[in-house]
Enzyme design. Structure first.
Site, PDB file in Angstrom:
ATOM      1  CE  LYS A   1      20.410  -6.609   7.550  1.00 32.64           C
ATOM      2  NZ  LYS A   1      20.989  -5.633   8.376  1.00 32.64           N
TER       3      LYS A   1
ATOM      4  CG  HIS B   1      -1.842  -1.179   1.224  1.00 30.48           C
ATOM      5  ND1 HIS B   1      -3.012  -1.218   0.501  1.00 30.48           N
ATOM      6  CD2 HIS B   1      -1.750  -2.387   1.834  1.00 30.48           C
ATOM      7  CE1 HIS B   1      -3.609  -2.377   0.676  1.00 30.48           C
ATOM      8  NE2 HIS B   1      -2.859  -3.116   1.479  1.00 30.48           N
TER       9      HIS B   1
END
Length: 188
Positions: free
Chosen positions: A179, A114
């Site tokens: 990560k 959004h």
């Protein structure tokens, strides 16, 4: 241009007021409900209904119930696919899973996003970015994969990770944001 065309092109579109998109989501929700209501031992009916819901299935697929998606037709699944309980796929854009993908419980793949601008959000506007999962990927429990992410071949994504950026092939990646913590040998 229709709202569906905008959605599929990655443009800002209105999903909340477009009768075609609302009808397509409702039809998919009905099929997902039917799928989730099937007896677990009714493997043939389960696979048949998945073939109605999903856009493309290459071969063997097994998805534990419950399973939810928005449209279904934007989801492609490679050979030897397994997803454990509670998988959610918001497939406003394509979601492509390679071969030999294993997904632990409570994982979500979210192509929808959004606008940051509150006035645009109030209007119910959104956008969608594709998700691609390579071959031989294992995704741990409770992982969220966000819009526009690609996870390369032969990766392991640790439980609870939030994948916000691409993960290169042959990686173990964990965390929020997810990560790479180690590289693994490519499949020979």
């Amino acid at each position: 241009m229709t709202e569906k065309e905008k959605m599929l092109k990655g443009m800002i579109y209105d999903a909340n007021n477009d009768p075609m998109l609302i009808a397509e989501r409702m039809a998919c929700k009905e099929l997902c409900r039917d799928y989730n209501d099937l007896r677990p031992k009714d493997i043939e009916a389960r696979e048949g209904l998945l073939r109605k819901i999903l856009g493309n299935i290459k071969d063997c697929i097994f998805v534990e119930q419950p399973f939810y998606c928005d449209y279904g037709y934007n989801i492609s699944v490679g050979k030897n696919f397994y997803a454990n309980f509670n998988m959610v796929i918001l497939d406003e854009a394509p979601v492509v899973f390679g071969d030999n993908v294993f997904i632990a419980p409570n994982c979500g793949f979210y192509t929808a996003g959004h606008p940051v601008n509150a006035l645009e959000r109030r209007k119910g506007l959104e956008y969608a970015r594709p998700i691609t999962i390579g071959n031989d990927v294992w995704i741990g429990a409770g992982v969220s994969v966000l819009p526009g992410v690609t996870i390369g071949d032969n990766c392991v994504i640790g439980a609870g990770s939030v994948v916000t950026k691409d993960i290169p092939a042959n990686s173990v990646a964990v965390g929020n944001p997810c990560k790479v913590i180690k590289l693994i040998n490519p499949i020979q």
